[in-house]
Enzyme design. Sequence first.
Site, PDB file in Angstrom:
ATOM      1  CD  GLU A  23      42.360  41.284  41.022  1.00  0.00           C
ATOM      2  OE1 GLU A  23      43.295  41.966  40.547  1.00  0.00           O
ATOM      3  OE2 GLU A  23      41.338  41.797  41.528  1.00  0.00           O
ATOM      4  CD  GLU A  60      39.195  43.443  37.420  1.00  0.00           C
ATOM      5  OE1 GLU A  60      39.341  42.955  38.555  1.00  0.00           O
ATOM      6  OE2 GLU A  60      39.231  42.753  36.376  1.00  0.00           O
ATOM      7  CB  ALA A 119      35.675  44.815  44.037  1.00  0.00           C
ATOM      8  N   GLY A 159      37.917  40.897  41.589  1.00  0.00           N
ATOM      9  CA  GLY A 159      38.551  40.619  42.875  1.00  0.00           C
ATOM     10  C   GLY A 159      38.329  39.200  43.362  1.00  0.00           C
TER      11      GLY A 159
END
Length: 260
Positions: free
Chosen positions: A115, A135, A66, A112
């Site tokens: 994910e 993360e 992200a 992300g």
Amino acid sequence: MSYKNILEEIEDNILTITIDRPKKLNALNRETIQELHNAFKEARSNEEIKVIILTGSGEKAFVAGADISEFADFSPKEGKRLAADGQEKLFNYVANFPKPVIAAVNGFALGGGLELAMAAHFRIASDNAKMGLPEVSLGVIPGYGGTQRLPQLVGKGRAMEMIMTAGMIDANQALQYNLVNHVTEQEELLEFAEELANKIMKNSMVAISAAIKSINANFEAGVNGFETEIQEFGRSFGTEDFKEGTSAFLNKRKADFPGK
């Protein structure tokens, strides 16, 4: 529709969506998430599109994570909303998409990015791919479904280790962990994805959509996946695809599914 951060190409009923932020290693920001949602929403109603391949531009990254600069100063309330909005608009939307979604992981798939790849119905990877959920090294946890989908795919113990260490695994480890279905050389990745898409499209897309719904039901809290399967199996008998498929089988010919 024209987009700033993604590219689209439709060929032979396959939509290839390429996340195109190479200078940012295709990192996901809110604008890109919204554009991806819009692209998938359009694809849902486009009868020409039967399979979606999702990949990243360049040779370095699928999605390297992200865009941290967007949320570095968020409050707890803003962080919660960020995760909720992202899951609704993109990650859960992709996971429950009625048409097959293949993630072609061409390099780094981190945070992300992993994910998003895990939200796809299955994944193939280039031999230079590296995957992880880093993360906790930033003082946060995966917020786009990573703590849920990674254990479903690789098992609780391996997911715990990957998340706690914030480490990366390579493509062959990902294959061993069942995180990806296949590993190819990078230059062959999209061609291989298209071959898989073509195999899928030989079958009833109506039945495939029902199968996606039934498989996903097993992973939804409070939902009886067996009951969903029974319901979808019964509905299949009322489709034109079922009539064509059984007729073709009984008459020893190739089925020509109308998609209804």
